[in-house]
Design an enzyme around this catalytic site. Structure first.
Site, PDB file in Angstrom:
ATOM      1  N   LYS A   1       0.701  -1.304   0.054  1.00 13.70           N
ATOM      2  CA  LYS A   1       0.153   0.121  -0.078  1.00 13.70           C
ATOM      3  C   LYS A   1       0.973   1.314   0.050  1.00 13.70           C
ATOM      4  CE  LYS A   1      -4.046   2.019   2.554  1.00 13.70           C
ATOM      5  NZ  LYS A   1      -3.692   3.356   2.320  1.00 13.70           N
TER       6      LYS A   1
ATOM      7  N   ASP B   1       2.097   5.213  -0.035  1.00 20.06           N
ATOM      8  CA  ASP B   1       1.632   6.336   0.498  1.00 20.06           C
ATOM      9  C   ASP B   1       1.876   7.559  -0.273  1.00 20.06           C
ATOM     10  OD1 ASP B   1       0.817   8.294   2.389  1.00 20.06           O
ATOM     11  OD2 ASP B   1       2.794   8.374   3.342  1.00 20.06           O
TER      12      ASP B   1
ATOM     13  N   GLU C   1       3.462   1.903   4.593  1.00 15.27           N
ATOM     14  CA  GLU C   1       2.100   2.304   4.862  1.00 15.27           C
ATOM     15  C   GLU C   1       1.343   0.984   5.265  1.00 15.27           C
ATOM     16  OE1 GLU C   1      -1.425   5.258   3.576  1.00 15.27           O
ATOM     17  OE2 GLU C   1      -0.299   4.318   1.965  1.00 15.27           O
TER      18      GLU C   1
END
Length: 306
Positions: A23, A25, A165
């Site tokens: 994931k 950022d 993240e």
């Protein structure tokens, strides 16, 4: 077109029907290329092409395609950090854009392929879309195709240790549904708890003595470096307790070795850096804490222990 969105998950799924990705950022971007013309769009459909000139010079521009991905930039610790992009997101003057493109170069992490050579791919399973995307061979350009993984638990632990993240888990059979938030894509963000030293506090707006937030720093070889303002988790009772602890430590100047941003310094009451608190935060490795939340005073620690 609007991007497909992930739902917040409660546990990382297992099994062969799931794949897992980092994931990032950054800033969600949909890109379209038709011949030499590349256009970049935000998740709300706004044209953002002018803000990212280095991203429109890609080997992919020679194809007719549409992709989904995340624009990222690295901070001084080598971690993707959304705040590195904030100054670039809304720029429109070419001179300003060119300067920041050199100072803070961006990379487009492309994780889905929605159209290729005029063919709409959104009805295909994710696994087939990813295979076609990988076959484009975007390596070496400002567009990169990040890896996907079979072991979600491993990736979750690895990204936690690296200060990233979080992760996104996706069903391999999932179709791309523009604008929908689907449970076939699940997101898992990390939270971290660390200890920091209070170097100042800010009163509630309209008051002079009611503590609303504290300014915290990290002990380093260069001294106490500013890491941000913490207000979440500080309610009435906690506010009074912290105010009582900090009152005898008042000083006239900042105890931080580096410069505190004006927006944080204005109105701050500085204190001797003696009180240590625990802070729960979103991600590590950032110059400033992400979504920090106060967790309590560490009476068993002094600043020198850190």
């Amino acid at each position: 077109m609007r991007p497909m969105l992930a739902t917040k998950g409660t546990h990382v799924p297992t099994g062969a029907e799931w794949s897992h990705e980092v994931k990032w950022d950054g800033v969600r971007i949909l890109a379209e290329a038709r011949g030499s013309d590349v256009r970049l769009y935000t998740r709300n459909g706004n044209d953002a092409t002018v803000a990212w000139p280095e991203l429109i010079r890609s080997e992919a521009a020679a194809r007719d395609l549409a992709v989904d991905g995340e624009v990222i930039a690295l901070n001084d610790r080598g971690i993707p950090d959304f705040r590195m992009l904030r100054d670039r997101m809304h720029l429109r003057r070419p001179a300003d854009v060119a300067r920041l493109a050199l100072e803070t170069p961006a990379t487009f992490m492309v994780f889905d392929l929605l159209r290729l050579d005029g063919r709409d791919l959104t009805s295909l399973p994710l696994e087939e879309r990813r295979a076609l995307l990988t076959g484009l061979d975007l390596g070496g350009s400002a567009w990169q195709v990040p890896a996907s993984y079979d072991d979600g638990a491993m990736l979750f632990d690895a990204t936690l240790q690296q200060g990233l993240e979080g992760i996104v888990s996706k069903r391999r059979s999932s179709r791309y549904r523009p604008g929908e938030r689907s449970r076939e894509w699940l997101k898992f963000a990390h939270r971290h708890r660390h200890s920091y030293v209070i170097g100042g506090w800010r009163p509630q707006e309209g008051t002079s003595d009611r503590l609303a937030a504290v300014l915290v720093g990290e002990q380093t070889a260069e001294g106490l470096l500013y890491r941000g303002r913490v207000g979440s988790g500080i309610g009435g009772k906690v506010s009074a307790q912290l105010a009582e602890l900090l009152a005898p430590l008042a000083r006239a100047d900042s105890p931080f070795s580096d410069e505190v941003p004006r927006v944080d310094a204005l109105g701050t009451r500085w204190v001797e850096p003696r009180i240590v608190i625990d802070v729960d935060t979103h991600g590590v490795g950032y110059t400033r804490l992400r979504q920090p939340s106060y967790q309590g005073v560490r009476h068993d620690l002094v600043a020198e222990d850190l």
